[in-house]
Design a protein around this motif. Structure first.
Motif, PDB file in Angstrom:
ATOM      1  N   VAL A 104      25.902  11.247 -20.338  1.00 17.30           N
ATOM      2  CA  VAL A 104      24.856  12.107 -19.788  1.00 17.30           C
ATOM      3  C   VAL A 104      24.708  13.375 -20.618  1.00 17.30           C
ATOM      4  O   VAL A 104      23.597  13.778 -21.003  1.00 17.30           O
ATOM      5  N   LEU A 105      25.833  14.032 -20.921  1.00 16.85           N
ATOM      6  CA  LEU A 105      25.790  15.289 -21.678  1.00 16.85           C
ATOM      7  C   LEU A 105      25.179  15.095 -23.064  1.00 16.85           C
ATOM      8  O   LEU A 105      24.323  15.872 -23.504  1.00 16.85           O
ATOM      9  N   ASN A 106      25.610  14.060 -23.745  1.00 14.77           N
ATOM     10  CA  ASN A 106      25.143  13.858 -25.123  1.00 14.77           C
ATOM     11  C   ASN A 106      23.719  13.315 -25.181  1.00 14.77           C
ATOM     12  O   ASN A 106      22.988  13.573 -26.145  1.00 14.77           O
ATOM     13  N   PHE A 107      23.317  12.606 -24.124  1.00 12.28           N
ATOM     14  CA  PHE A 107      21.904  12.233 -24.015  1.00 12.28           C
ATOM     15  C   PHE A 107      21.047  13.498 -23.898  1.00 12.28           C
ATOM     16  O   PHE A 107      19.993  13.610 -24.542  1.00 12.28           O
ATOM     17  N   GLN A 108      21.503  14.448 -23.087  1.00  8.51           N
ATOM     18  CA  GLN A 108      20.756  15.691 -22.922  1.00  8.51           C
ATOM     19  C   GLN A 108      20.759  16.534 -24.196  1.00  8.51           C
ATOM     20  O   GLN A 108      19.781  17.241 -24.465  1.00  8.51           O
ATOM     21  N   ILE A 109      21.822  16.452 -24.982  1.00  7.67           N
ATOM     22  CA  ILE A 109      21.835  17.130 -26.286  1.00  7.67           C
ATOM     23  C   ILE A 109      20.678  16.614 -27.146  1.00  7.67           C
ATOM     24  O   ILE A 109      19.886  17.392 -27.699  1.00  7.67           O
ATOM     25  N   ASP A 110      20.567  15.294 -27.263  1.00  3.03           N
ATOM     26  CA  ASP A 110      19.509  14.693 -28.083  1.00  3.03           C
ATOM     27  C   ASP A 110      18.123  14.981 -27.520  1.00  3.03           C
ATOM     28  O   ASP A 110      17.191  15.335 -28.261  1.00  3.03           O
ATOM     29  N   LYS A 111      17.992  14.833 -26.194  1.00  2.00           N
ATOM     30  CA  LYS A 111      16.677  15.040 -25.577  1.00  2.00           C
ATOM     31  C   LYS A 111      16.251  16.501 -25.704  1.00  2.00           C
ATOM     32  O   LYS A 111      15.084  16.796 -26.009  1.00  2.00           O
ATOM     33  N   THR A 112      17.185  17.423 -25.479  1.00  2.00           N
ATOM     34  CA  THR A 112      16.839  18.846 -25.570  1.00  2.00           C
ATOM     35  C   THR A 112      16.456  19.211 -26.996  1.00  2.00           C
ATOM     36  O   THR A 112      15.520  19.995 -27.215  1.00  2.00           O
ATOM     37  N   TYR A 113      17.141  18.642 -27.975  1.00  5.35           N
ATOM     38  CA  TYR A 113      16.781  18.889 -29.374  1.00  5.35           C
ATOM     39  C   TYR A 113      15.333  18.469 -29.628  1.00  5.35           C
ATOM     40  O   TYR A 113      14.534  19.229 -30.198  1.00  5.35           O
ATOM     41  N   ASN A 114      14.979  17.275 -29.181  1.00 11.89           N
ATOM     42  CA  ASN A 114      13.605  16.790 -29.384  1.00 11.89           C
ATOM     43  C   ASN A 114      12.591  17.631 -28.611  1.00 11.89           C
ATOM     44  O   ASN A 114      11.484  17.901 -29.102  1.00 11.89           O
ATOM     45  N   ASP A 115      12.967  18.053 -27.402  1.00 12.51           N
ATOM     46  CA  ASP A 115      12.071  18.901 -26.608  1.00 12.51           C
ATOM     47  C   ASP A 115      11.862  20.255 -27.287  1.00 12.51           C
ATOM     48  O   ASP A 115      10.752  20.799 -27.270  1.00 12.51           O
ATOM     49  N   LEU A 116      12.911  20.798 -27.888  1.00  7.07           N
ATOM     50  CA  LEU A 116      12.798  22.087 -28.581  1.00  7.07           C
ATOM     51  C   LEU A 116      11.859  21.988 -29.783  1.00  7.07           C
ATOM     52  O   LEU A 116      11.147  22.942 -30.105  1.00  7.07           O
ATOM     53  N   LEU A 117      11.848  20.844 -30.431  1.00  4.57           N
ATOM     54  CA  LEU A 117      10.959  20.662 -31.585  1.00  4.57           C
ATOM     55  C   LEU A 117       9.495  20.625 -31.179  1.00  4.57           C
ATOM     56  O   LEU A 117       8.625  21.065 -31.935  1.00  4.57           O
ATOM     57  N   SER A 118       9.208  20.085 -29.993  1.00  5.65           N
ATOM     58  CA  SER A 118       7.814  19.856 -29.601  1.00  5.65           C
ATOM     59  C   SER A 118       7.273  20.849 -28.581  1.00  5.65           C
ATOM     60  O   SER A 118       6.066  20.878 -28.327  1.00  5.65           O
ATOM     61  N   THR A 119       8.138  21.650 -27.976  1.00  5.87           N
ATOM     62  CA  THR A 119       7.675  22.544 -26.923  1.00  5.87           C
ATOM     63  C   THR A 119       6.751  23.627 -27.476  1.00  5.87           C
ATOM     64  O   THR A 119       6.899  24.084 -28.608  1.00  5.87           O
ATOM     65  N   THR A 120       5.791  24.036 -26.654  1.00  3.57           N
ATOM     66  CA  THR A 120       4.906  25.149 -27.027  1.00  3.57           C
ATOM     67  C   THR A 120       5.328  26.448 -26.344  1.00  3.57           C
ATOM     68  O   THR A 120       5.073  27.533 -26.863  1.00  3.57           O
ATOM     69  N   HIS A 121       5.950  26.327 -25.162  1.00  8.02           N
ATOM     70  CA  HIS A 121       6.366  27.505 -24.398  1.00  8.02           C
ATOM     71  C   HIS A 121       7.762  27.268 -23.820  1.00  8.02           C
ATOM     72  O   HIS A 121       7.997  26.236 -23.186  1.00  8.02           O
ATOM     73  N   ILE A 122       8.633  28.225 -24.034  1.00  8.33           N
ATOM     74  CA  ILE A 122       9.953  28.219 -23.390  1.00  8.33           C
ATOM     75  C   ILE A 122       9.979  29.362 -22.386  1.00  8.33           C
ATOM     76  O   ILE A 122       9.720  30.516 -22.736  1.00  8.33           O
TER      77      ILE A 122
END
Length: 317
Positions: A104-122
């Motif tokens: 679960v933790l490492n899945f979220q590492i990968d997903k968050t990395y991809n989300d950070l690349l594509s996000t427009t607003h944090i």
């Protein structure tokens, strides 16, 4: 007669949020409240991939790990009360199997990395300047997971520590996504378990630190959630029974203020259409099998399909 003082707010001129925006929210439980509003109105939203995080060091740590692909190992996990957990993440990620928790933790590492690349607003909502340091590792933790109190030292982050952490977050993300906009806010939830005076001190450190890094020309903004709650909603009828957490009326009020500042005019119009569809879907008929209700459902389906032509990510199931 004016019975309320209001914080003057103007619509944001640049980098407004629309239905093509990708939103990533980190922070306290108030992030979850606002995230639920975004999700209800069908914005592309990810909220707290590692669970609720109350202070900036916890957010910085997980963003750093995600960007560096610094995966978790067994050494990062602990076992207590028949559950495996990680001091970096919220208890909602806890598992009965350490293998499952690592997954679960490492899945979220990968997903968050991809989300950070594509996000427009944090959007980052900070809750407290008080943190707990694990004595054994000397690391500040995100969550104590109800471990014995004698395993931790309680500390108050200085304004400088908070602003440095926020600057670290901004720098990390902008290195991989230069055009992202940051919206900072302070949770209106009072952490009274720390003490009333201590909570005020804590919030003041957060507000001061945020204003040291806010710079609209660099897409770094502040939204006054805390100030709206403390000033415009200065009445216990806007709180839950615990007299600490904002109730649904207060959350909706702050959300509407946020909408008028940050949503584009097109997004505001579409969000009203989405809200109307959501209300129709929540309707409970007296006779589900009646011709009138079947016609109602057919018309509603056409409305949804028409929206999905322009916004294929809308899912009303």
């Amino acid at each position: 007669m004016k019975l309320q003082t209001q914080i003057p707010l103007q619509p944001q001129q640049y980098n407004q949020i629309d239905y093509h925006s990708r939103l990533l929210l980190f922070g306290s439980c108030f992030s979850e409240n606002i995230g639920d509003k975004f999700a209800y109105h069908k914005f592309q939203t990810v909220v707290n991939p590692f669970g609720i995080l109350f202070h900036p060091l916890a957010i910085e740590n997980l963003i750093t790990r995600a960007i560096n692909k610094d995966y978790y190992t067994e050494e990062d996990l602990q076992f207590y009360n028949e559950q495996w957990f990680c001091l970096d993440a919220h208890s909602k990620l806890n598992q009965t199997s350490k293998e499952e928790l690592l997954k679960v933790l490492n899945f979220q590492i990968d997903k968050t990395y991809n989300d950070l690349l594509s996000t427009t607003h944090i959007i980052i909502t900070l809750g407290t300047s008080w943190v707990y340091r694990d004595i054994e590792s000397d690391n500040v933790v995100a969550n104590c997971h109800k471990l014995p109190q004698n395993k931790f030292l309680k500390e108050l982050l200085s304004v400088e520590q908070i602003s440095e952490s926020l600057e670290g977050i901004i720098s990390l993300v902008k290195n991989v996504n230069p055009e992202v906009s940051f919206l900072f806010t302070v949770s209106p939830v009072r952490h009274t378990k720390d003490g009333f005076v201590e909570n005020t001190l804590s919030k003041s450190h957060l507000i001061t630190a945020i204003h040291q890094v806010v710079e609209p020309r660099q897409h770094l903004y502040y939204f006054p959630s805390y100030e709206i709650m403390m000033d415009e909603l200065r009445d216990y009828r806007f709180y839950n029974a615990d007299m600490i957490h904002p109730n649904e009326i207060a959350i909706t009020y702050i959300w509407e203020k946020f909408e008028n500042v940050w949503l584009s005019s097109d997004a505001l119009n579409i969000s009203e259409i989405v809200a109307a569809i959501q209300a129709k879907k929540a309707h409970r008929p007296f006779n589900p099998n009646s011709q009138a209700h079947q016609a109602f459902l057919a018309k509603l389906e056409i409305e949804i399909e028409n929206l999905q032509i322009t916004y294929p990510h809308f899912n009303f199931n």
